[in-house]
Structure formats: C-alpha cells, structure tokens
Design a protein around this motif. Sequence first.
Motif, PDB file in Angstrom:
ATOM      1  N   UNK A 182       0.822  -1.226   0.000  1.00 51.40           N
ATOM      2  CA  UNK A 182       0.000   0.000   0.000  1.00 51.40           C
ATOM      3  C   UNK A 182       0.848   1.265   0.000  1.00 51.40           C
ATOM      4  N   UNK A 183       0.559   2.140  -0.922  1.00 46.78           N
ATOM      5  CA  UNK A 183       1.282   3.418  -1.001  1.00 46.78           C
ATOM      6  C   UNK A 183       0.998   4.289   0.213  1.00 46.78           C
ATOM      7  N   UNK A 184      -0.151   4.074   0.860  1.00 41.44           N
ATOM      8  CA  UNK A 184      -0.510   4.885   2.021  1.00 41.44           C
ATOM      9  C   UNK A 184       0.504   4.748   3.143  1.00 41.44           C
ATOM     10  N   UNK A 185       1.111   3.572   3.264  1.00 40.26           N
ATOM     11  CA  UNK A 185       2.123   3.383   4.304  1.00 40.26           C
ATOM     12  C   UNK A 185       3.335   4.281   4.064  1.00 40.26           C
ATOM     13  N   UNK A 187       3.409   7.072   2.237  1.00 37.68           N
ATOM     14  CA  UNK A 187       3.004   8.479   2.382  1.00 37.68           C
ATOM     15  C   UNK A 187       2.870   8.863   3.842  1.00 37.68           C
ATOM     16  N   UNK A 188       2.326   7.959   4.653  1.00 41.21           N
ATOM     17  CA  UNK A 188       2.184   8.250   6.082  1.00 41.21           C
ATOM     18  C   UNK A 188       3.541   8.388   6.754  1.00 41.21           C
ATOM     19  N   UNK A 189       4.474   7.529   6.370  1.00 43.84           N
ATOM     20  CA  UNK A 189       5.818   7.616   6.948  1.00 43.84           C
ATOM     21  C   UNK A 189       6.515   8.903   6.537  1.00 43.84           C
ATOM     22  N   UNK A 190       6.302   9.346   5.290  1.00 42.21           N
ATOM     23  CA  UNK A 190       6.899  10.603   4.839  1.00 42.21           C
ATOM     24  C   UNK A 190       6.308  11.792   5.590  1.00 42.21           C
ATOM     25  N   UNK A 191       5.007  11.740   5.850  1.00 43.67           N
ATOM     26  CA  UNK A 191       4.356  12.817   6.607  1.00 43.67           C
ATOM     27  C   UNK A 191       4.917  12.888   8.024  1.00 43.67           C
ATOM     28  N   UNK A 192       5.238  11.721   8.595  1.00 43.75           N
ATOM     29  CA  UNK A 192       5.798  11.682   9.951  1.00 43.75           C
ATOM     30  C   UNK A 192       7.257  12.125   9.991  1.00 43.75           C
ATOM     31  N   UNK A 198      14.851   5.065   6.528  1.00 42.01           N
ATOM     32  CA  UNK A 198      13.993   4.622   7.626  1.00 42.01           C
ATOM     33  C   UNK A 198      12.731   3.934   7.105  1.00 42.01           C
ATOM     34  N   UNK A 199      12.179   4.452   6.011  1.00 42.91           N
ATOM     35  CA  UNK A 199      11.008   3.810   5.401  1.00 42.91           C
ATOM     36  C   UNK A 199      11.374   2.423   4.894  1.00 42.91           C
ATOM     37  N   UNK A 200      12.539   2.331   4.244  1.00 42.85           N
ATOM     38  CA  UNK A 200      12.997   1.032   3.740  1.00 42.85           C
ATOM     39  C   UNK A 200      13.195   0.045   4.883  1.00 42.85           C
ATOM     40  N   UNK A 201      13.868   0.488   5.943  1.00 39.15           N
ATOM     41  CA  UNK A 201      14.272  -0.424   7.010  1.00 39.15           C
ATOM     42  C   UNK A 201      13.135  -0.753   7.979  1.00 39.15           C
ATOM     43  N   UNK A 202      12.292   0.255   8.285  1.00 42.37           N
ATOM     44  CA  UNK A 202      11.286   0.078   9.337  1.00 42.37           C
ATOM     45  C   UNK A 202       9.871  -0.157   8.820  1.00 42.37           C
ATOM     46  N   UNK A 203       9.604   0.201   7.552  1.00 45.67           N
ATOM     47  CA  UNK A 203       8.248   0.063   7.029  1.00 45.67           C
ATOM     48  C   UNK A 203       8.172  -1.044   5.974  1.00 45.67           C
ATOM     49  N   UNK A 204       9.031  -0.959   4.961  1.00 47.90           N
ATOM     50  CA  UNK A 204       8.935  -1.875   3.828  1.00 47.90           C
ATOM     51  C   UNK A 204       9.488  -3.265   4.151  1.00 47.90           C
ATOM     52  N   UNK A 205      10.697  -3.334   4.682  1.00 50.60           N
ATOM     53  CA  UNK A 205      11.333  -4.631   4.894  1.00 50.60           C
ATOM     54  C   UNK A 205      10.619  -5.522   5.900  1.00 50.60           C
TER      55      UNK A 205
END
Length: 292
Positions: A182-185, A187-192, A198-205
Amino acid sequence: MAVITPDNRGLRLVVRYAVLTLIAIIFIFPLLFMGMSSLKPDQQLLADTSSLRAFLPVGDLSLENYREAFERAPVGLFVFNSVLVTGTTVLLSLAICSLAAFSFTYLEWRGRGLILSIILATLIIPFETIAIPLLLLVSKLPWIGFEGLEWGWLNSYRVQIIPWIADGLTIFLFVQYFKDLPRELIEAARVEGASWFQIYYKVVMPLAGPVLATAAILKFLVMYNQYLWPLIVVQQESYRPVMVGLQYFFQLNIAWGEVMAYLTLITVPVLAFYLVLQRAFIASIASTGVKG
C-alpha cells in the motif's frame, strides 16, 4: 445442484490429503534412494536398483561409505566453503537487491525505467557468454588484503561471492512485491518525517518476509549448485565448493556408495536451509495466488 454435506466435505479432505501425500512420496523417493544407497556396498547397491529394495534399509548396511568418502576428499572443507560462500552471497544479495528495488519502486529519478529494463534484459544472457570476459576482469582487479595490495581475485572466496551479489531476477522479485504494498504506508511515513532509509528499514522490509524467503531460496540453490565458475577461478583445494569436489569421486575407480554418501552429506545444508524458511516460502506462494 449438488449439496455439500459434512460427509462429502470429509471425503474431499481425505482425497486431497491422499493426493498430497502421494506427491510428497514421489518427491522423497530420490532422497530416500540416495540415503539408503549410501549405506550399502557397491555390489548390493547396483543389484538393488532393479527393485524396491533400493528404497529400503535392507541388506549389509554400514557407515563405511561415509568413512571412505572423508578419506578420499576433504568433504567437511568443501561443505564449509559452499555454506560460507552461499550464505554470504545470499545475505549481501538480499540487502543490495532490495535497496535497488526500493529505489526503482519508490524514488523518482531520471532514467530509472531504462536502467531497470537493462537489468531485466540481463536475464536472457547465458553465463557462458560472459564467463571468459569476467575471468579476465577478476584476474586483473586489485584487492586490499591482510598482506597489503594484491592483484587478481583468483583462488579466493571473494571471486565466488562478489560477481553474484546483484542479479536481475532478485531485483525483479523485490520490485514486483514492493509495487503491491500500500502506497498509504509510504506516504504516512513521509508525513511523519521519516527518511527514505527509515522507510525502507522500518516500514517496507518488515512486510517483505515472503519475497525475502523466495529470493533467498532461489539464490541459495543457484549459489550452492555453482560448478562452472568455481571450476574456472579456483584451483586451490582450500577454496573449492561441493560441486567441484564431486570430481574427486569420479577419478580412477568409481565407488558409487561413496558418491551417494557424498551427495547425502552435501544435501543436508540445502534441506536445513529450506526447513528454516519453509513457512515464509509457503506464505509467499499463498500471497501470490491470492493477489492474482
């Protein structure tokens, strides 16, 4: 219109498990034959191949073939070399290829589509066409070792690892999986205020378990079964992997019991690796089937 009753449902379940059990037995037969044959002397091994006795622990069974296999070749060293090279390559490949796929999927930069197409095009190039140019390249490359600057990578672990870290298939698997997240994840991480790493390591992986298992198993099988490249670049026995070590058992007199013992020993790491990742691998197949 057929009505599904509890009895019909139970019968279907029994039939399904019976079919799956039969398929499992068919796939287990080669492993069973290999394991049983490794315990038998050559004459009995060859005589049993014409009957079901080849799959049964009958006759004169012993561990003599394993003892003679270790005497003929440094089996432990070959297994260690293959596990070291394969494990290191798999870990580095998952890290590098997932980072590349993350960049192709989520970052906007000029020419990414063209470069991804070129990477995918490498899948149709046979290794035999680049083996000699790659050999000439690695034989001239410098390396900073414990003894200072060295020239040439031949007869080393690095020559078996570094050329295989990045490949088009692994990058493609990650790209396809990342596109379905989901792209929303993101976008939400970028807003935060999260950085791209950090998105790669903590959200995507953390969500990439299925594709990690799939890519790891495919890469493991390719690297563990490497033969041509190690045969070209490794002449010293201390760096040879298991597939090159198989040549030791086909020199002079061939002892088929020792061959089966060697094959059984080198199969153990593959089975262990698959059993560790089987849950994530099955989940990856299930998720692929659901997405359609």
